[in-house]
Structure formats: structure tokens, C-alpha cells
Design a protein around this motif. Sequence first.
Motif, PDB file in Angstrom:
ATOM      1  N   VAL A  12       0.859  -1.183   0.000  1.00  0.00           N
ATOM      2  CA  VAL A  12       0.000   0.000   0.000  1.00  0.00           C
ATOM      3  C   VAL A  12       0.891   1.228   0.000  1.00  0.00           C
ATOM      4  O   VAL A  12       2.076   1.156   0.344  1.00  0.00           O
ATOM      5  N   TYR A  13       0.306   2.350  -0.355  1.00  0.00           N
ATOM      6  CA  TYR A  13       1.034   3.612  -0.341  1.00  0.00           C
ATOM      7  C   TYR A  13       0.408   4.532   0.696  1.00  0.00           C
ATOM      8  O   TYR A  13      -0.807   4.743   0.700  1.00  0.00           O
ATOM      9  N   LEU A  14       1.230   5.063   1.575  1.00  0.00           N
ATOM     10  CA  LEU A  14       0.777   6.048   2.533  1.00  0.00           C
ATOM     11  C   LEU A  14       1.100   7.418   1.962  1.00  0.00           C
ATOM     12  O   LEU A  14       2.179   7.638   1.419  1.00  0.00           O
ATOM     13  N   ASP A  15       0.180   8.333   2.085  1.00  0.00           N
ATOM     14  CA  ASP A  15       0.301   9.593   1.359  1.00  0.00           C
ATOM     15  C   ASP A  15       1.460  10.458   1.833  1.00  0.00           C
ATOM     16  O   ASP A  15       2.197  11.017   1.032  1.00  0.00           O
ATOM     17  N   VAL A  16       1.597  10.620   3.135  1.00  0.00           N
ATOM     18  CA  VAL A  16       2.606  11.528   3.678  1.00  0.00           C
ATOM     19  C   VAL A  16       3.234  10.858   4.893  1.00  0.00           C
ATOM     20  O   VAL A  16       2.524  10.294   5.722  1.00  0.00           O
ATOM     21  N   ALA A  17       4.563  10.933   5.012  1.00  0.00           N
ATOM     22  CA  ALA A  17       5.217  10.287   6.156  1.00  0.00           C
ATOM     23  C   ALA A  17       6.461  11.042   6.579  1.00  0.00           C
ATOM     24  O   ALA A  17       7.178  11.602   5.743  1.00  0.00           O
ATOM     25  N   TRP A  18       6.702  11.052   7.894  1.00  0.00           N
ATOM     26  CA  TRP A  18       7.963  11.514   8.478  1.00  0.00           C
ATOM     27  C   TRP A  18       8.605  10.264   9.078  1.00  0.00           C
ATOM     28  O   TRP A  18       8.342   9.904  10.232  1.00  0.00           O
ATOM     29  N   GLU A  19       9.417   9.574   8.290  1.00  0.00           N
ATOM     30  CA  GLU A  19       9.920   8.262   8.691  1.00  0.00           C
ATOM     31  C   GLU A  19      10.825   8.331   9.912  1.00  0.00           C
ATOM     32  O   GLU A  19      10.874   7.391  10.709  1.00  0.00           O
ATOM     33  N   ASP A  20      11.551   9.447  10.066  1.00  0.00           N
ATOM     34  CA  ASP A  20      12.515   9.517  11.158  1.00  0.00           C
ATOM     35  C   ASP A  20      11.846   9.556  12.527  1.00  0.00           C
ATOM     36  O   ASP A  20      12.450   9.158  13.522  1.00  0.00           O
ATOM     37  N   ILE A  21      10.591  10.012  12.586  1.00  0.00           N
ATOM     38  CA  ILE A  21       9.918  10.071  13.882  1.00  0.00           C
ATOM     39  C   ILE A  21       8.685   9.160  13.943  1.00  0.00           C
ATOM     40  O   ILE A  21       7.963   9.159  14.938  1.00  0.00           O
ATOM     41  N   GLY A  22       8.435   8.399  12.894  1.00  0.00           N
ATOM     42  CA  GLY A  22       7.330   7.439  12.918  1.00  0.00           C
ATOM     43  C   GLY A  22       5.952   8.070  12.868  1.00  0.00           C
ATOM     44  O   GLY A  22       5.045   7.633  13.577  1.00  0.00           O
ATOM     45  N   VAL A  82       2.769   9.228  10.302  1.00  0.00           N
ATOM     46  CA  VAL A  82       2.185   9.032   8.978  1.00  0.00           C
ATOM     47  C   VAL A  82       0.859   9.781   8.903  1.00  0.00           C
ATOM     48  O   VAL A  82       0.084   9.794   9.864  1.00  0.00           O
ATOM     49  N   VAL A  83       0.600  10.411   7.771  1.00  0.00           N
ATOM     50  CA  VAL A  83      -0.699  11.051   7.512  1.00  0.00           C
ATOM     51  C   VAL A  83      -1.249  10.491   6.209  1.00  0.00           C
ATOM     52  O   VAL A  83      -0.563  10.505   5.181  1.00  0.00           O
ATOM     53  N   GLU A  84      -2.465   9.967   6.256  1.00  0.00           N
ATOM     54  CA  GLU A  84      -3.133   9.501   5.050  1.00  0.00           C
ATOM     55  C   GLU A  84      -4.179  10.527   4.638  1.00  0.00           C
ATOM     56  O   GLU A  84      -5.018  10.933   5.452  1.00  0.00           O
ATOM     57  N   ILE A  85      -4.105  10.944   3.394  1.00  0.00           N
ATOM     58  CA  ILE A  85      -5.084  11.876   2.849  1.00  0.00           C
ATOM     59  C   ILE A  85      -6.103  11.059   2.054  1.00  0.00           C
ATOM     60  O   ILE A  85      -5.766  10.445   1.046  1.00  0.00           O
ATOM     61  N   ASP A  86      -7.351  11.030   2.529  1.00  0.00           N
ATOM     62  CA  ASP A  86      -8.395  10.241   1.881  1.00  0.00           C
ATOM     63  C   ASP A  86      -9.067  11.059   0.786  1.00  0.00           C
ATOM     64  O   ASP A  86      -9.619  12.127   1.047  1.00  0.00           O
TER      65      ASP A  86
END
Length: 321
Positions: free
Chosen positions: A242-252, A254-258
Motif C-alpha cells: 500500500v502507499y501512505l500519502d505523507v510520512a515523516w519516517e525519522d519520527i514514525g 504518517v498522515v493519510e489523505i483520503d
Amino acid sequence: MAEVGDRLVMGSPRRHDRALRATVVAAASGGVAHRRDLRAAGLTRHDVATEVAAGRWLAVGRHTVATTTGDPSREALWWRAVWESGAGAVLDGVSALQAQGMTGFETAVIDVSMPSANRDHDVAGVRLHRRRVVGPVAGGGIPRAHPVQATIRAAQWATSDRQAALLLCLPVQQRLVRPDDLFAAWAAVGRSPRRALLHAVVRDVCDGAQSLGELDVGRLCRRRGIPPPSRQRLVRLPTGRVYLDVAWEDIGLVVEIDGGHHLLALNTVDDALRQNEVTMGSEWVLRIPVLGLRLAPDRFLDQLLRAWRLRAAEAGDGTAV
């Protein structure tokens, strides 16, 4: 025959026969009947006057007769609104959508449109819209504007931006209107109240992929002092990729834009399963409907900023704003 009491005098049906004929006529219109239809069923003006005088029927307009004395059904009120408003009148906006089967929205008034060249009449509880061209009408049942046109007009006549967005979403969600048809009809609209908002929401609802492509989440984040995220991060779940829309991987975080396609009922189930699968790990997942970024951007961005600060602090990121 004329009638005296319940005695049959040549030419007029007995009381029970009148009731039967009127019930058959009114069955198709929620318990009310047009006087012309009663005449076609063999009931004279005298027959109707007799029943009204006896308190068994009610005259509820110039043309409309209720064949019972109880509270009128919503369908009966719709027919009365159309019959009494004037020639060429049709339900429109929310009322037309409700008559088409839309649920999840109630209104205290009945919207009726009619040709501006025709004579109109004020009717209690009816909001009349005079139009040069009423436009296409749905087939079968009570006269009403086509669902696509009714959807656009309902949004234009809404009392708030939030209500307008809801009235664009519900007919699509409930499959009363095809997204492609709504998109095409909106493209033909000229001037319109709330044009910028309605244009954005129509795009969100009908063309979610294109809408998301145009939505610059990074720009919104920068405006609030949030560092740029990575985009479209690929995640492997037991059900596949799956693809998650927006992520800040260094701090864990995630934001999904529906997008607009998430309005469909079954998608909300899949979305919940997907979010739960991710959330059960070490990440935080925020869900933001694209309509939320249209109607309440500051509230969602406030949530995102708080979440980013907390996660950055936990990660020991000294750059937290």
C-alpha cells in the motif's frame, strides 16, 4: 342520482364507494389526490364537498385533497407542493434528492422549481425557485429535477460550506448520481455561489486522484513550520503493498489523505483495516479526508503540528518547532 345521507340517489356513488375510489387515486401520491384525478375516477365536486364537510377528507389547497385526516406523509407534502405551486413545478434540490431516495439529510422546507414564465402561488413550507429553464426531469413518480441537476442546486442553495459539501457527497455515496455525470454537469455551470469551494469539492468527490495530485500537502506543512515529509512511502502489509500519502519516517508519523473515492461505504471498511494494521506498530497514523482540508484546514493542521511535536520530542529531535 344525488345523495341524501348514505342513501343512493341516481348519479352519485355511496359513501363507501367514494372512499374506495379516492383511496385508489391517493395511493400513488402519499394519501392526497388532485381534484382532476378524483373527477377522472367518477367523483364529482359535490362528492368531494360532501366528504370535506363531513370531516372525513381535508381540502389542503386549491387542487389538493387529503383523503384522510391524519398528519400528512412527507410524500403527500411533496405532491401538494408541486400541485399547488403552479404549472410546470417540480421538486428540486434536497427535496428532489430525497424523493429519489437520498437519506442522511433533513430539511424544514420543500424546494420547488418552476418556469419563470408561468404563474406561481405561495405555498406554506415551500421555497420556490423561478428558473428560465427548469432542465431535465427524472422519470416516474413525483415530478422532480434530475438527480445530477438537483445535486448541484442543493449545494448552491446550502446554508453553509459544510452543508454544501455534504450535499455533493451524499448522492454520490448513495449511488444516486454517477461521479462522471456530476463532473460533466458541473463543468457546464456558469456563475455559482461558492464557486471556488464547490469546484474543489466536486473534484474531490468525482476525480479523487487528480484532486490529490493537485493538493500540495508539503506547502500546507511549510506554512505551519512543519518540516517537509517524504511522499508516497511504500509499506508492506500482510494483505499486500500500500502507499501512505505523507510520512515523516525519522519520527514514525504518517498522515493519510483520503480522496473522494473513500466516500464509498465499502472503502471505509478497508481503510479502517489498513489503518489499524499500521497503527498496531510503532507509528502514529493520522487520517485527514481531503474534504477536511477544504472545510477545516486549520483544525487538521493543528492536529498534525501537535502530533509532529510529540513524535519529534520522543525521538529526541532537537528541531521540534
